[in-house]
Design an enzyme around this catalytic site. Sequence first.
Site, short mmCIF file in Angstrom:
data_model
loop_
_atom_site.label_atom_id
_atom_site.label_comp_id
_atom_site.label_asym_id
_atom_site.label_seq_id
_atom_site.Cartn_x
_atom_site.Cartn_y
_atom_site.Cartn_z
N ARG A 120 83.47 -73.05 -85.69
CA ARG A 120 83.82 -72.29 -84.48
C ARG A 120 85.15 -72.74 -83.91
O ARG A 120 85.38 -73.93 -83.73
CB ARG A 120 82.73 -72.46 -83.42
CG ARG A 120 82.86 -71.46 -82.28
CD ARG A 120 81.78 -71.68 -81.23
NE ARG A 120 82.28 -72.55 -80.17
CZ ARG A 120 81.57 -72.91 -79.11
NH1 ARG A 120 80.32 -72.49 -78.96
NH2 ARG A 120 82.08 -73.70 -78.20
N HIS A 162 76.00 -64.57 -75.79
CA HIS A 162 75.45 -64.63 -77.14
C HIS A 162 74.33 -65.65 -77.19
O HIS A 162 74.19 -66.49 -76.31
CB HIS A 162 76.53 -64.92 -78.19
CG HIS A 162 77.28 -66.19 -77.96
ND1 HIS A 162 78.29 -66.32 -77.04
CD2 HIS A 162 77.15 -67.41 -78.54
CE1 HIS A 162 78.76 -67.55 -77.06
NE2 HIS A 162 78.08 -68.24 -77.95
N HIS A 199 74.13 -67.39 -73.41
CA HIS A 199 75.22 -68.04 -72.67
C HIS A 199 76.55 -67.39 -72.98
O HIS A 199 76.69 -66.59 -73.91
CB HIS A 199 75.31 -69.53 -73.03
CG HIS A 199 75.66 -69.80 -74.47
ND1 HIS A 199 74.76 -69.65 -75.49
CD2 HIS A 199 76.81 -70.20 -75.05
CE1 HIS A 199 75.33 -69.95 -76.64
NE2 HIS A 199 76.60 -70.28 -76.41
N ASP A 229 80.42 -69.05 -73.58
CA ASP A 229 80.99 -70.38 -73.77
C ASP A 229 81.93 -70.76 -72.62
O ASP A 229 82.69 -69.92 -72.14
CB ASP A 229 81.82 -70.43 -75.07
CG ASP A 229 80.98 -70.12 -76.30
OD1 ASP A 229 79.77 -70.38 -76.28
OD2 ASP A 229 81.56 -69.61 -77.29
C1 SIN Z 1 77.37 -70.62 -80.33
O1 SIN Z 1 76.58 -70.53 -79.41
O2 SIN Z 1 78.56 -70.82 -80.15
C2 SIN Z 1 76.88 -70.49 -81.75
C3 SIN Z 1 76.29 -69.17 -82.03
C4 SIN Z 1 75.71 -69.10 -83.41
O3 SIN Z 1 75.60 -70.14 -84.08
O4 SIN Z 1 75.35 -68.02 -83.85
#
Ligand code: SIN
Length: 281
Positions: free
Chosen positions: A271, A256, A102, A104
């Site tokens: 995050r 990612h 995806h 974000d």
């Molecule tokens: C995410 O998708 O924002 C998290 C990615 C991760 O935990 O590596």
Amino acid sequence: MDGYQEIRVEPLPGGFGAEILDIDLAGPVSDACFDEIRRAFADHSVIFFRDQHITPEQHIAFAERWGDINVNRFFEALPDYPMIAQVRKEPDHAENIGSVWHTDHSYDQEPALGSILLAREVPESGGDTLFASMYKAYEGLSVGLKGMLEGLRAVHSSRHVFGYDGNAGSREGRFQNAERAVQDAVHPVVIRHPETGRRALYVNPDFTVTFEGWSKADSEPLLTYLYRHAASPEFTCRFSWRVGSIAFWDNRATWHKALNDYPGQRRHMHRITISGGPLAA
Ligand code: SIN
């Protein structure tokens, strides 16, 4: 010679992503140094830092140099730090967060610029994150298909992921505000990156629902083809975390996906997502 004076930039093998060395984000980051980090981010789309044992305040301060912080309404915030989302998997959790490729916030009208993910606790092994370059994915398409995608737009949604009709409820309370999963947004399928001017493919398996004006059934074969193409190993890189590692990715140019291969162990990340702007073809 790559022209960097303040930092060292080591591109990952494969030509996508780079590690930034000789920098301590806990200390003052001069404007000259920050300008070079900004250049590395534009050049490499995802940049990695190691051994950054920074406080939540320092994490926020670094993020705020890029723009306003976008507080994600679906992730649980770190107590006392509403700007920091927790990405957490406990030893007794079956599912992790972010396991589907995806980008974000593509469900927002103005998708996020990027996210700065900091590892606080990592499993002994496993829990890597994969990244895919949407510049490379676009550039790897045939001229004919590029031409066909040119005028298309796609619908993105949060409903099926974070809403009541999604599977978010099963993630042991790690997502919240399902009633606020009402965002749908339409974006060009191929965007022109607002800073680099490069073309990037802008559909993703988690949040893209259909092409605009196409049914789900009509959309699915082409979306499935694009997803398989974009996840080709030659467009991807992989990051293995240590405590204090940071990955900072450009949401307009990458996908990612977090691997869920560490049953019975804890992984805890902080995050911060930075606001972006509207996307154009
Ligand atoms: C995410 O998708 O924002 C998290 C990615 C991760 O935990 O590596």
